[in-house]
Design a protein around this motif. Structure first.
Motif, PDB file in Angstrom:
ATOM      1  N   LYS A 290      26.408  44.299  43.649  1.00 19.59           N
ATOM      2  CA  LYS A 290      26.536  44.071  42.210  1.00 19.59           C
ATOM      3  C   LYS A 290      25.880  45.285  41.553  1.00 19.59           C
ATOM      4  CE  LYS A 290      28.754  40.248  41.374  1.00 19.59           C
ATOM      5  NZ  LYS A 290      29.960  40.237  40.509  1.00 19.59           N
TER       6      LYS A 290
ATOM      7  N   GLU B 128      28.211  48.041  36.202  1.00 20.50           N
ATOM      8  CA  GLU B 128      28.089  47.077  35.105  1.00 20.50           C
ATOM      9  C   GLU B 128      27.771  47.788  33.791  1.00 20.50           C
ATOM     10  OE1 GLU B 128      28.923  44.052  35.295  1.00 20.50           O
ATOM     11  OE2 GLU B 128      28.988  43.696  37.458  1.00 20.50           O
TER      12      GLU B 128
ATOM     13  N   ALA C 284      34.184  40.505  45.003  1.00 18.65           N
ATOM     14  CA  ALA C 284      32.981  40.662  44.177  1.00 18.65           C
ATOM     15  C   ALA C 284      33.330  41.027  42.740  1.00 18.65           C
ATOM     16  CB  ALA C 284      32.077  41.735  44.777  1.00 18.65           C
ATOM     17  N   TYR C 285      34.408  41.791  42.586  1.00 19.01           N
ATOM     18  CA  TYR C 285      34.830  42.257  41.257  1.00 19.01           C
ATOM     19  C   TYR C 285      36.332  42.034  41.102  1.00 19.01           C
ATOM     20  CZ  TYR C 285      30.394  44.867  41.221  1.00 19.01           C
ATOM     21  OH  TYR C 285      29.070  45.229  41.277  1.00 19.01           O
TER      22      TYR C 285
END
Length: 300
Positions: free
Chosen positions: A209, A214, A250-251
Motif C-alpha cells: 500500500k 496514494e 490490491a489496487y
C-alpha cells in the motif's frame, strides 16, 4: 599547543567557508539550467499546459510514445525517468503543481515500483541541488535517514553524490552541454536489434500500500486531474508474473496491460519494449482511454 589549536580552528573555518562557497556556486548553476534532465526542466519552468503527462520509471520512459499522443492533438510530455521510483514521481508531480502546471490527465506507470517505498539514489540526487530553495523538496526528503547531513552540512550532498551532481555534471551544466533526455517529448526509444536479458524473475516482489502512489492519486484528485494508472508489458519468460494479479487485487483501479504485447520481438529486454513494441502499446492506450469510435469517426 596554542598555535596548534589556532591552526586547527583556522583550518576548520577555511574548509567551512570553502564548502559554503562551493555549495552556493554549484546550486546557482543548477538553478539556472533546464536542458540536461527532466527534474531541472520542471524545477526551472512554470505555467505549462498539458493534455497528458506521463510519470514513472524506465517502463514509462521507454513505453509511452509522446509523438503518437501529439498526432491525436494531445499535448503530451513523457516525464518517466529511467531508474526512478514512485518517491521521485510523486515529488516531480508536486513540483509541477507548485509551478502552476495545468494538466488534464496524468498517466502513471505503476507496477514493479509499488513493491518499494525507497527512493532511487540515482534519480533522487537530481533534486538535491534545490533542497535549500524549495520547501516542497525539503519536506519530501525530511523523513529520509540522511536528511540532516544532506540539508545542514554545506556541500555534503555534492560530495556524497559526486558521480551524479558533482564536478563533472556541474561543469557540463555550467558549459550548457545539452542531452537528448528532453527530445521526442521525453520518450526514449529502445533499439529493435539490441537485446538485453529476455528472462526475468519478479516472484519475490510484493505490492505495498504504497504511500507515494496514494499521494500521487490524492494530488490528482485535489487538482481535478484525470488519473490513469497502468501496468505495462513484460516478456513471456517472466517468472512470478502473477505479481500483476496481486497488484490488481490490491489496487483495482490500476489497469493491467502486462499482456497486451507479449512476443519477444517487441522487447529490447524482458522488462522493456523496443520502439515497435512501445508504439503498439501506446496505440492501445490512446484508443482505450482517449478515443472511441462513434459513427465510424474518432472523437475526443
Amino acid at each position: 599547543m596554542k598555535q596548534f589549536i589556532l591552526f586547527t580552528i583556522k583550518t576548520i573555518v577555511i574548509i567551512l567557508f570553502l564548502a559554503v562557497l562551493l555549495d552556493y556556486a554549484y546550486t546557482t548553476v543548477y538553478a539556472h539550467s533546464n536542458n540536461r534532465n527532466k527534474i531541472e526542466d520542471v524545477y526551472n519552468s512554470e505555467n505549462r499546459n498539458y493534455d497528458v503527462v506521463i510519470l514513472g520509471s524506465s517502463r514509462a520512459n521507454n513505453h509511452f510514445v509522446s509523438e503518437m499522443f501529439e498526432q491525436k492533438g494531445l499535448k503530451t510530455f513523457n516525464y518517466g525517468i529511467s531508474g526512478g521510483h514512485l518517491f521521485e514521481a510523486d515529488l516531480l508531480l508536486k513540483l509541477m503543481m507548485e509551478r502552476h502546471y495545468k494538466i488534464k490527465t496524468v498517466i502513471l506507470e505503476a507496477d514493479l515500483n509499488l513493491s518499494s517505498e525507497k527512493r532511487s539514489e540515482t534519480v533522487a540526487a537530481k533534486f538535491l541541488p534545490y533542497i535549500h530553495r524549495s520547501e516542497i523538496i525539503k519536506e519530501h526528503f525530511f523523513k529520509e535517514p540522511d536528511f540532516n547531513s544532506l540539508y545542514y552540512i554545506p556541500f555534503y550532498r555534492y560530495v556524497n553524490f559526486d558521480e551524479l551532481i558533482g564536478f563533472r555534471e556541474f561543469y557540463k551544466t555550467l558549459s550548457k552541454q545539452p542531452t537528448n533526455v528532453l527530445d521526442k517529448g521525453g520518450f526514449h526509444a529502445l533499439k529493435q536489434n539490441k537485446k538485453g536479458s529476455m528472462k526475468n524473475d519478479i516472484s519475490s516482489l510484493k505490492p505495498l500500500k504504497n504511500k507515494y502512489y496514494e499521494d500521487i492519486k490524492a494530488i490528482c484528485k485535489v487538482n481535478k486531474i484525470n488519473f490513469i494508472a497502468v501496468m505495462t508489458p513484460m516478456c513471456e519468460n517472466t517468472k512470478g508474473i502473477n505479481y500483476f494479479d496481486k497488484v490488481k487485487k490490491a489496487y483495482p483501479e490500476i489497469h493491467n496491460y502486462e499482456n497486451v504485447v507479449v512476443e519477444d520481438k517487441y522487447f529490447s529486454s524482458c522488462g522493456h519494449m523496443n520502439n515497435e513494441g512501445a508504439r503498439l502499446f501506446t496505440e492501445r492506450i490512446i484508443n482505450d482511454f482517449f478515443y472511441k469510435k462513434v459513427s465510424n469517426k474518432l472523437t475526443f
